[in-house]
Design a protein around this motif. Structure first.
Motif, PDB file in Angstrom:
ATOM      1  N   MET A   1      -4.774   7.259  -7.150  1.00  0.00           N
ATOM      2  CA  MET A   1      -5.780   7.414  -5.966  1.00  0.00           C
ATOM      3  C   MET A   1      -6.901   8.386  -6.760  1.00  0.00           C
ATOM      4  O   MET A   1      -6.456   9.234  -7.177  1.00  0.00           O
ATOM      5  CB  MET A   1      -5.316   8.177  -4.739  1.00  0.00           C
ATOM      6  CG  MET A   1      -6.054   8.484  -3.731  1.00  0.00           C
ATOM      7  SD  MET A   1      -5.602   8.752  -2.170  1.00  0.00           S
ATOM      8  CE  MET A   1      -6.016   7.820  -1.065  1.00  0.00           C
ATOM      9  N   ALA A  74      -3.360   3.096   5.525  1.00  0.00           N
ATOM     10  CA  ALA A  74      -2.381   3.327   4.077  1.00  0.00           C
ATOM     11  C   ALA A  74      -3.044   4.506   3.142  1.00  0.00           C
ATOM     12  O   ALA A  74      -2.236   5.164   2.701  1.00  0.00           O
ATOM     13  CB  ALA A  74      -2.487   2.050   3.260  1.00  0.00           C
ATOM     14  N   GLN A  75      -4.329   4.522   3.437  1.00  0.00           N
ATOM     15  CA  GLN A  75      -5.113   5.712   2.713  1.00  0.00           C
ATOM     16  C   GLN A  75      -4.630   7.030   3.144  1.00  0.00           C
ATOM     17  O   GLN A  75      -4.440   8.075   2.472  1.00  0.00           O
ATOM     18  CB  GLN A  75      -6.281   5.653   2.330  1.00  0.00           C
ATOM     19  CG  GLN A  75      -7.237   5.314   3.627  1.00  0.00           C
ATOM     20  CD  GLN A  75      -8.639   5.219   3.180  1.00  0.00           C
ATOM     21  OE1 GLN A  75      -9.254   6.154   2.694  1.00  0.00           O
ATOM     22  NE2 GLN A  75      -9.293   4.108   3.546  1.00  0.00           N
TER      23      GLN A  75
ATOM     24  N   LEU B 562     -13.631  -1.255  -8.174  1.00  0.00           N
ATOM     25  CA  LEU B 562     -12.651  -1.204  -9.301  1.00  0.00           C
ATOM     26  C   LEU B 562     -12.708   0.338  -9.987  1.00  0.00           C
ATOM     27  O   LEU B 562     -11.762   0.536 -10.816  1.00  0.00           O
ATOM     28  CB  LEU B 562     -13.427  -2.078 -10.369  1.00  0.00           C
ATOM     29  CG  LEU B 562     -13.090  -3.373  -9.834  1.00  0.00           C
ATOM     30  CD1 LEU B 562     -13.820  -4.398 -10.796  1.00  0.00           C
ATOM     31  CD2 LEU B 562     -11.565  -3.919  -9.637  1.00  0.00           C
ATOM     32  N   GLU B 563     -13.422   1.268  -9.514  1.00  0.00           N
ATOM     33  CA  GLU B 563     -13.151   2.551  -9.811  1.00  0.00           C
ATOM     34  C   GLU B 563     -12.202   3.116  -9.289  1.00  0.00           C
ATOM     35  O   GLU B 563     -11.496   4.363  -9.717  1.00  0.00           O
ATOM     36  CB  GLU B 563     -14.571   3.305  -9.851  1.00  0.00           C
ATOM     37  CG  GLU B 563     -15.457   3.238 -10.951  1.00  0.00           C
ATOM     38  CD  GLU B 563     -16.673   3.907 -10.904  1.00  0.00           C
ATOM     39  OE1 GLU B 563     -16.936   4.667  -9.929  1.00  0.00           O
ATOM     40  OE2 GLU B 563     -17.556   4.054 -11.975  1.00  0.00           O
ATOM     41  N   LYS B 564     -11.822   2.796  -8.092  1.00  0.00           N
ATOM     42  CA  LYS B 564     -10.750   3.391  -7.188  1.00  0.00           C
ATOM     43  C   LYS B 564      -9.371   2.412  -7.378  1.00  0.00           C
ATOM     44  O   LYS B 564      -8.509   2.951  -7.302  1.00  0.00           O
ATOM     45  CB  LYS B 564     -11.093   3.655  -6.003  1.00  0.00           C
ATOM     46  CG  LYS B 564     -12.389   4.500  -5.651  1.00  0.00           C
ATOM     47  CD  LYS B 564     -12.390   4.688  -4.014  1.00  0.00           C
ATOM     48  CE  LYS B 564     -13.389   5.874  -3.764  1.00  0.00           C
ATOM     49  NZ  LYS B 564     -13.831   5.729  -2.431  1.00  0.00           N
ATOM     50  N   CYS B 565      -9.906   1.008  -7.477  1.00  0.00           N
ATOM     51  CA  CYS B 565      -8.580   0.309  -7.412  1.00  0.00           C
ATOM     52  C   CYS B 565      -7.543   0.450  -8.732  1.00  0.00           C
ATOM     53  O   CYS B 565      -8.051   0.494  -9.684  1.00  0.00           O
ATOM     54  CB  CYS B 565      -9.163  -1.152  -7.433  1.00  0.00           C
ATOM     55  SG  CYS B 565      -7.767  -2.360  -7.583  1.00  0.00           S
ATOM     56  N   THR B 566      -6.315   0.712  -8.394  1.00  0.00           N
ATOM     57  CA  THR B 566      -5.196   0.616  -9.132  1.00  0.00           C
ATOM     58  C   THR B 566      -4.629  -0.565  -9.687  1.00  0.00           C
ATOM     59  O   THR B 566      -3.662  -0.425 -10.258  1.00  0.00           O
ATOM     60  CB  THR B 566      -4.193   1.869  -8.925  1.00  0.00           C
ATOM     61  OG1 THR B 566      -3.598   1.624  -7.825  1.00  0.00           O
ATOM     62  CG2 THR B 566      -5.043   3.267  -8.643  1.00  0.00           C
ATOM     63  N   ARG B 567      -5.125  -1.512  -8.894  1.00  0.00           N
ATOM     64  CA  ARG B 567      -4.460  -2.977  -9.150  1.00  0.00           C
ATOM     65  C   ARG B 567      -2.927  -2.938  -8.821  1.00  0.00           C
ATOM     66  O   ARG B 567      -2.200  -3.753  -9.385  1.00  0.00           O
ATOM     67  CB  ARG B 567      -4.571  -3.551 -10.694  1.00  0.00           C
ATOM     68  CG  ARG B 567      -6.009  -3.770 -11.252  1.00  0.00           C
ATOM     69  CD  ARG B 567      -6.914  -2.737 -11.184  1.00  0.00           C
ATOM     70  NE  ARG B 567      -8.083  -2.689 -12.204  1.00  0.00           N
ATOM     71  CZ  ARG B 567      -9.251  -2.025 -12.262  1.00  0.00           C
ATOM     72  NH1 ARG B 567      -9.177  -0.895 -11.508  1.00  0.00           N
ATOM     73  NH2 ARG B 567     -10.186  -2.518 -12.752  1.00  0.00           N
ATOM     74  N   CYS B 568      -2.953  -2.378  -7.537  1.00  0.00           N
ATOM     75  CA  CYS B 568      -1.483  -2.283  -7.221  1.00  0.00           C
ATOM     76  C   CYS B 568      -1.198  -3.430  -6.428  1.00  0.00           C
ATOM     77  O   CYS B 568       0.091  -3.959  -6.231  1.00  0.00           O
ATOM     78  CB  CYS B 568      -1.167  -0.754  -6.407  1.00  0.00           C
ATOM     79  SG  CYS B 568      -2.238  -1.080  -4.872  1.00  0.00           S
ATOM     80  N   ASP B 569      -2.009  -4.206  -5.883  1.00  0.00           N
ATOM     81  CA  ASP B 569      -2.068  -5.768  -5.215  1.00  0.00           C
ATOM     82  C   ASP B 569      -1.375  -5.285  -3.936  1.00  0.00           C
ATOM     83  O   ASP B 569      -0.945  -6.231  -3.097  1.00  0.00           O
ATOM     84  CB  ASP B 569      -1.145  -6.502  -5.957  1.00  0.00           C
ATOM     85  CG  ASP B 569      -2.220  -7.349  -6.922  1.00  0.00           C
ATOM     86  OD1 ASP B 569      -3.237  -7.301  -6.703  1.00  0.00           O
ATOM     87  OD2 ASP B 569      -1.472  -8.014  -7.779  1.00  0.00           O
ATOM     88  N   ASP B 570      -1.587  -4.032  -3.305  1.00  0.00           N
ATOM     89  CA  ASP B 570      -1.021  -3.987  -1.913  1.00  0.00           C
ATOM     90  C   ASP B 570      -1.813  -4.615  -1.053  1.00  0.00           C
ATOM     91  O   ASP B 570      -1.440  -5.241   0.224  1.00  0.00           O
ATOM     92  CB  ASP B 570      -1.115  -2.509  -1.641  1.00  0.00           C
ATOM     93  CG  ASP B 570       0.079  -1.634  -1.931  1.00  0.00           C
ATOM     94  OD1 ASP B 570       0.873  -2.283  -2.524  1.00  0.00           O
ATOM     95  OD2 ASP B 570       0.168  -0.487  -1.728  1.00  0.00           O
ATOM     96  N   CYS B 691      -4.933  -0.918   1.856  1.00  0.00           N
ATOM     97  CA  CYS B 691      -5.354  -0.231   0.627  1.00  0.00           C
ATOM     98  C   CYS B 691      -5.068   1.212   0.906  1.00  0.00           C
ATOM     99  O   CYS B 691      -5.658   1.895   1.335  1.00  0.00           O
ATOM    100  CB  CYS B 691      -6.681  -0.709   0.292  1.00  0.00           C
ATOM    101  SG  CYS B 691      -7.119   0.105  -1.138  1.00  0.00           S
ATOM    102  N   PRO B 692      -4.170   1.648  -0.203  1.00  0.00           N
ATOM    103  CA  PRO B 692      -3.876   3.294  -0.094  1.00  0.00           C
ATOM    104  C   PRO B 692      -4.986   4.006  -0.853  1.00  0.00           C
ATOM    105  O   PRO B 692      -4.826   5.266  -0.835  1.00  0.00           O
ATOM    106  CB  PRO B 692      -2.655   3.354  -0.675  1.00  0.00           C
ATOM    107  CG  PRO B 692      -2.276   2.115  -1.558  1.00  0.00           C
ATOM    108  CD  PRO B 692      -3.130   1.214  -1.128  1.00  0.00           C
ATOM    109  N   HIS B 693      -5.894   3.327  -1.557  1.00  0.00           N
ATOM    110  CA  HIS B 693      -6.761   3.836  -2.654  1.00  0.00           C
ATOM    111  C   HIS B 693      -8.156   4.056  -1.955  1.00  0.00           C
ATOM    112  O   HIS B 693      -9.006   4.090  -2.585  1.00  0.00           O
ATOM    113  CB  HIS B 693      -6.848   3.449  -3.897  1.00  0.00           C
ATOM    114  CG  HIS B 693      -5.236   3.401  -4.535  1.00  0.00           C
ATOM    115  ND1 HIS B 693      -4.388   4.581  -4.670  1.00  0.00           N
ATOM    116  CD2 HIS B 693      -4.359   2.454  -4.452  1.00  0.00           C
ATOM    117  CE1 HIS B 693      -3.604   4.306  -5.230  1.00  0.00           C
ATOM    118  NE2 HIS B 693      -3.170   2.924  -5.030  1.00  0.00           N
ATOM    119  N   ASP B 694      -8.512   3.471  -0.976  1.00  0.00           N
ATOM    120  CA  ASP B 694      -9.793   3.407  -0.243  1.00  0.00           C
ATOM    121  C   ASP B 694     -10.644   2.607  -1.169  1.00  0.00           C
ATOM    122  O   ASP B 694     -11.867   3.025  -1.311  1.00  0.00           O
ATOM    123  CB  ASP B 694     -10.283   4.850  -0.060  1.00  0.00           C
ATOM    124  CG  ASP B 694     -11.560   4.738   0.698  1.00  0.00           C
ATOM    125  OD1 ASP B 694     -11.598   3.804   1.712  1.00  0.00           O
ATOM    126  OD2 ASP B 694     -12.484   5.734   0.595  1.00  0.00           O
TER     127      ASP B 694
END
Lengths: 305, 720
Positions: A1, A74-75, B562-570, B691-694
């Motif tokens: 994150m 989720a965030q 794509l700067e925030k996305c960790t490619r977790c596929d959630d 998405c946990p990463h916004d």
């Protein structure tokens, strides 16, 4: 994150809670005649609070199993996981009287706890810059699980490209692997296979270059290959260019693009492993921590009091 | 504002027609026949043959009724001595320069000029003919051109130019040597003629005749002899010349009880006309699943949704909307089965536009059908008797359900519907034909019977597509309600047939049913508002790359930072979880700066995916979101047409009736189209919420990029 401005409130709240906890702990230490103990009232309070935060942090996994349940975004859960999980560290330390405990179980617990926290922090650090690195270095990024398939497709595409330009291979592909699956694959739509009007004279150097250097690289893009390094790769292709007729230069260019795509896919696979590798430590140890934490609580409450 | 009505008297009979109606058409409404050679109902009148002359009280000269608009108080005589004398002379003049008999009349006896002459008792004209025969052009294998038989009525020119938009035929020369020419007066075979045959079937004489059977011929079924064909009522009035040359294009098929005539989703090229017996039309594709699973799983899903504050899928009109199919009826959603009987036609859309079959047709008893190719169907559709029969069937069986399917017409009484059925007219348009044009006076309300209509609006910046409309949808109400001028251009995308309701009937309906007026005004307001939003969108972000990627066309994009996305596929897992395990998004696609435009429905403003759906199961909600209804038959046309690959065909396991009868029902895999529905049963799309990463955002592209593009660093290099 990505830790950005949106985290400020969480960071301040965590800091404030830590300071408040530390102040409470200082008061408690001064008033405790036989020193801080986990079994004392304040010690237990720190333990319960710390454990509750650890359990909350652990619930993130459960939350992810039900993504359609609208029980908070989720965030928000992720931010809570991160900051409240971090807050649990000082609280548990206050519970343990800033020591690693006296029994084997408590020591194991503390070590596990530290490793979980550190692996989590490592994950946060990696997530700060690896997505940006991937964005910049891997413009041809694909879905991670699709990488083997795309690589196989690239090999088929390259074989067809060279066969169209230089003629059939007639068994020259041995001992390179010829998978049945790959034979059935169609080249991707984005790059049409080069088709020469007829087999050109002077195509042999291109074919040889492909069979000796490019094809093995497409099968195994080990770090040792010059084709895996854009700086070393360009001169290699430039050496071949004057040896083949101009009509084949387009095919050579396409081949270079295929090599670049292969390189990027390898890089993506490495970066992906790095980006998610820490989870291999963080997740199982977190579960172990919660489990042992429960055992510790039961034992402490049942047998000491 | 359109002038409401004109009152006139024809042959002593008073009538009222809408302003702009010609005397010819006004006479037709009274059942008064006026002979003509150059005029056909599907063409713009030009008034060159003058055979349709009428006498107008107070007028100095006779007027060609096909081009003369009716005027208030006009008194017309169509059969006065002066008129008869003039017509007779015109026939003589034309006949003097026409071979007697021409090739068509010799063979089939139906040259329109010679038939008229026979009716008038003219055997030999009083005037001398041309010095010698004119040229015969047989350079094209299928069509023979005899310039001697040409009466320069321009029907072939209008057929080629206006009807088919081929622009091959024109008039060449001046004075007596004037003749029709192909391209720049080339032989027909050397010209850009595509041999569509429209000129030939439009020609009233033997100037353009068929010399060869068409290359396509039905290989199954029993072929007809010419006499046999001519005895079938629907072929009455069809050129026997045409029928003789196209006998292979129509066959008779006997069917037995239970036999399947065609299956939904199959591609075909024929239409069926039932001569005897009955057939059952139904969808084998089961409902549900595209939207949400039913049964126990659906219950759990609903329960968890309820726990989690989810909403029911808000598709207000879906339950009352019938499933439009390629036949004279629509299928009710709750029980999608209908029966067709003698004299009914189905498969028109497949035959004319090569769309997949929209339903499965099974014989309920022994019977006979005519199966025909496009050339035969098109000729039939020009046959007045057949057209009237089609119109009658449609009005009786589908018009009411089409109108009532729209909330705007829900309150329409039965008597009003009966009146509309009487007054409404069916008009056919060829692909590319303009049904109404922006800026024109609005004089009709349209309801689509078959085909797809594109609605566009022209602005200083160019043309913008507002909507695609299909069977059962209506248009033209905005112009009629607000000022009488068309606000958009409506064009036929394929072979389109529309039901037209004239302005007078429309206004009468609104007066009688104020609730219909209110609903229509509400619909019009919503459409105008949506159009305005589209226009605003066009005026905002002008970036080339933005346009190149079609982002401007989108109404809603799933963007991943794509700067925030960790490619977790959630996000992908959440999508699958929200849609019975089938994800509707793929975390891959085009990149625009640091954003990945994920492969997920963009809710395009110009939704090409909607064009051609044989059962109308892909459609826009009133909020302009694109949804796929549960009655999708899985033909895959929408997936093929989506330019962004955002519609996927996915196999669903469903229970179906076992035709073998071993078990009453068995599990089978049926393919259906799936596309992002924006999780309409939740407040927020599941992918975004999960998405946990916004990093995942569903955005309106113009608003989002208008804000974001300002911040994009040049180092990023703009669009990728």
């Amino acid at each position: 994150m990505l830790i950005d401005r949106d985290h400020r409130r969480w960071a301040y709240a965590t800091l404030l809670a830590t300071v408040a906890g530390a102040a409470t702990y200082a008061v408690y230490v001064r008033s405790a005649l036989d020193g801080p103990r986990g079994g004392s009232g304040p010690g237990l309070a720190f333990g319960v609070a710390g454990s509750a935060l650890m359990i909350y942090a652990g619930l993130l996994s459960a939350r992810k199993k039900a993504p359609t349940w609208r029980i908070g975004r989720a965030q928000a859960w992720m931010k809570g996981h991160l900051w409240l999980g971090l807050l649990s560290l000082p609280l548990i330390l206050f519970h343990a009287g800033l020591s690693f405990g006296h029994g084997a179980l408590t020591r194991v617990l503390m070590w596990l706890f530290l490793i979980v926290i550190l692996s989590g922090l490592l994950g946060v650090v990696l997530q700060q810059f690896l997505p940006r690195v991937m964005l910049q270095l891997v413009p041809m990024e694909t879905i991670y699980e699709q990488i083997p398939h795309v690589i196989a497709q690239l090999r088929v595409e390259a074989d067809q490209l060279i066969a169209a330009a230089c003629g059939p291979f007639h068994g020259q592909l041995e001992p390179a692997v010829q998978l049945g699956r790959e034979r059935r694959m169609q080249p991707s739509r984005k790059r049409q296979p080069f088709v020469s009007a007829g087999l050109l004279e002077g195509a042999e150097p291109l074919k040889e270059f492909y069979l000796v250097q490019v094809r093995p690289y497409l099968f195994d893009a080990g770090r040792g290959s010059a084709l895996g390094d854009p700086i070393k790769r360009a001169p290699l292709f430039e050496q071949v260019r004057p040896l083949i007729p101009p009509a084949l230069h387009e095919a050579l260019g396409d081949l270079e693009t295929i090599c670049e795509e292969r390189r990027q896919l390898s890089l993506q696979a490495r970066l992906h492993l790095l980006l998610h590798g820490w989870l291999a430590v963080h997740l199982p140890l977190s579960f172990a921590l919660l489990l042992l934490g429960g055992v510790h609580a039961v034992m402490a409450l049942r047998y000491r009091y | 504002m359109a002038d409401p009505a004109v009152h006139l008297t024809i042959d002593g009979r008073a009538t009222t027609v809408p302003a702009g109606t010609t005397v010819f058409d006004a006479a037709r409404t009274l059942g008064i026949p006026i002979p003509t050679l150059c005029h056909q109902s599907n063409m713009e009148p030009v008034g060159v043959c003058r055979e349709c002359v009428v006498e107008i009280e107070g007028a100095r000269v006779l007027a060609a009724s096909c081009v003369r608009p009716a005027e208030e108080g006009m008194v017309v005589s169509t059969n006065s001595e002066r008129v008869r004398r003039t017509r007779r002379m015109l026939i003589e003049l034309l006949l003097s320069d026409h071979p007697r008999p021409c090739a068509r009349h010799r063979e089939f006896g139906d040259c329109e000029l010679e038939v008229l002459a026979e009716r008038e008792g003219i055997t030999t004209p009083r005037f001398p003919g041309s010095p010698g025969p004119r040229r015969i052009d047989d350079s094209l294998p299928a069509i023979r051109v005899d310039h001697s038989a040409c009466i320069l009525c321009d029907r072939c020119i209008r057929a080629c130019t206006d009807v088919k938009s081929n622009f091959v035929i024109g008039r060449m020369g001046k004075g007596y040597p004037t003749h029709i020419g192909f391209d720049n007066d080339l032989d027909m075979g050397a010209s850009s003629c595509v041999s569509c045959g429209e000129c030939m079937v439009s020609c009233p004489t033997g100037a353009l005749t068929n010399t060869a059977a068409p290359a396509t011929e039905l290989t199954t079924g029993m072929k007809f002899g010419l006499d046999e064909l001519l005895h079938i009522p629907i072929f009455r009035g069809v050129s026997s010349q045409f029928l003789e040359k196209n006998q292979g294009g129509v066959v008779k098929r006997n069917f037995r009880k239970g036999e399947i005539l065609c299956r939904e989703g199959e591609f075909g090229s024929t239409a069926f006309y039932i001569l005897k017996g009955e057939v059952e039309v139904f969808l084998t594709a089961p409902l549900a699943h595209v939207k949400k699973a039913g049964g126990a799983l659906g219950f759990m899903s609903k329960l968890t949704s309820l726990l989690a504050g989810g909403r029911e899928d808000p598709r207000p009109d879906a339950s009352r909307r019938p499933i439009p199919i390629d036949g004279p009826v629509d299928l009710p959603l709750d029980h999608p089965v209908a029966v067709l009987g003698e004299g009914e036609l189905f498969g028109e859309m497949t035959c004319l536009n090569f769309y997949p079959r929209s339903a499965t047709v099974r014989a309920t008893g022994d019977g006979v059908v005519l199966e025909m190719l496009r050339n035969v169907l098109q000729i039939l559709q020009k046959n007045r008797e057949f057209k009237a029969q089609l119109e009658r069937n449609y009005k009786q069986r589908a018009l009411a359900s089409h109108l009532r399917a729209s909330p705007a017409f829900a309150g329409l009484g039965d008597d009003a519907l009966d009146e509309l059925k009487e007054r409404a007219e069916l008009i056919r348009f060829e692909p590319g034909g303009v049904i109404c044009r922006q800026g024109e006076v609005a004089d009709k309300f349209y309801l689509i019977r078959i085909g797809f209509v594109k609605v566009t609006q022209t602005h200083p910046g160019g043309e913008m597509v507002l909507a695609y409309l299909s069977r059962g949808q209506f248009f033209g109400e905005i112009g009629l309600l607000a000022g009488g001028v068309r606000t958009a251009t409506c064009t036929a995308l394929d072979h389109v047939e529309v039901v037209c309701i004239g302005v007078e009937d429309f206004n009468r309906m609104l007066e009688r049913f104020p609730e219909v007026r209110r609903s229509l005004e509400q619909t019009a307001r919503e459409r105008v508002s949506a159009n305005r939003q589209h226009l605003d969108a066009v005026r905002t972000v002008p970036l080339d790359d933005f346009l190149d990627q079609g982002l401007m066309e989108a109404q809603s994009l799933l963007l991943l930072d794509l700067e925030k996305c960790t490619r977790c596929d959630d996000c992908v897992r959440a999508c699958a979880s929200a849609h019975d395990g089938v994800t509707r998004l793929v975390r891959d696609g085009l990149r625009f700066d640091k954003y990945l435009v994920a492969t997920s429905c963009r809710q395009c403003k110009d939704p090409l995916c909607m064009v051609g759906c044989p059962v109308g199961s892909i459609r826009r909600k009133e909020s302009l979101e694109i949804i796929i209804e549960d009655w999708c038959i899985g033909c895959g046309l929408c997936a093929d047409q989506c330019p962004y690959g955002n519609i996927n065909m996915h196999p669903f396991r469903v229970m179906e009736q076992d035709p073998g009868g071993v078990a009453s029902r068995k599990a089978v895999l049926r393919t259906k189209a799936t596309a992002c529905d924006l999780c309409t049963d939740h407040a927020e799309p599941s992918c975004v919420a999960a998405c946990p990463h916004d990093a995942a955002h569903r955005v309106n592209p113009r608003e989002f990029f208008a804000r974001e593009l300002v911040q994009i660093s040049p180092a990023h290099g703009g669009a990728r």
